[in-house]
Design an enzyme around this catalytic site. Structure first.
Site, PDB file in Angstrom:
ATOM      1  N   TYR A 161       0.885  -1.158   0.000  1.00 37.85           N
ATOM      2  CA  TYR A 161       0.000   0.000   0.000  1.00 37.85           C
ATOM      3  C   TYR A 161       0.927   1.213   0.000  1.00 37.85           C
ATOM      4  O   TYR A 161       1.667   1.425   0.969  1.00 37.85           O
ATOM      5  CB  TYR A 161      -0.884  -0.033   1.255  1.00 37.85           C
ATOM      6  N   LYS A 208       0.873   4.294   0.567  1.00 35.71           N
ATOM      7  CA  LYS A 208       0.844   5.289   1.645  1.00 35.71           C
ATOM      8  C   LYS A 208       1.399   4.746   2.956  1.00 35.71           C
ATOM      9  O   LYS A 208       1.550   5.476   3.928  1.00 35.71           O
ATOM     10  CB  LYS A 208      -0.587   5.792   1.868  1.00 35.71           C
ATOM     11  N   CYS A 209       1.707   3.461   2.982  1.00 30.53           N
ATOM     12  CA  CYS A 209       2.192   2.801   4.194  1.00 30.53           C
ATOM     13  C   CYS A 209       3.705   2.978   4.316  1.00 30.53           C
ATOM     14  O   CYS A 209       4.456   2.603   3.414  1.00 30.53           O
ATOM     15  CB  CYS A 209       1.821   1.316   4.118  1.00 30.53           C
ATOM     16  N   GLY A 210       4.157   3.532   5.431  1.00 27.04           N
ATOM     17  CA  GLY A 210       5.579   3.761   5.654  1.00 27.04           C
ATOM     18  C   GLY A 210       6.387   2.474   5.670  1.00 27.04           C
ATOM     19  O   GLY A 210       7.502   2.415   5.136  1.00 27.04           O
TER      20      GLY A 210
END
Length: 119
Positions: free
Chosen positions: A8, A10-12
């Protein structure tokens, strides 16, 4: 060896894993885990090959997990019910998931990546 990298953007944690794969010259096919989530059968395959408990595939810090009260369901649900739940929404899956068809990692731990993917 080409990897499937379910992530994903947007996942760090996913971005860190992607950076690690890039820095180590590993080729992979990036798959957006929400837009193109793995099927129930793929999730079951990942689970069986990973050696992990099925509950380790849940994104326990996600909003969906809390909204659906998954924590309570984990105690009583059958394996089939948990697989159905995981397949119902890509946001429920812990990410990233990386596989070469034989090995599977869930989440990003650099030591684990070195051991399994750096060959």
């Amino acid at each position: 060896m080409s990897l499937a990298f379910y992530w994903y953007p947007k996942c760090g944690t996913c971005r860190n894993a992607k950076k690690w794969l890039d820095e180590h010259g590993l080729s992979y096919q990036a798959v957006h885990i929400v837009d193109n989530p793995p099927s129930r059968e793929e999730i079951k395959d990942f689970y069986q090959k990973s050696g992990l408990e099925l509950k380790k595939f849940f994104n326990t810090s996600g909003m969906k997990y809390r909204e659906l009260g998954v924590k309570d369901k984990l105690k009583t649900a059958t394996e089939d019910e948990l697989l159905d739940l995981l397949a119902s929404d890509g946001m429920l899956l812990k990410r990233p998931i990386v596989t070469d068809g034989e090995h599977v990692t869930v989440g990003f731990k650099e030591d684990e990546y070195k051991e399994i993917w750096q060959k």
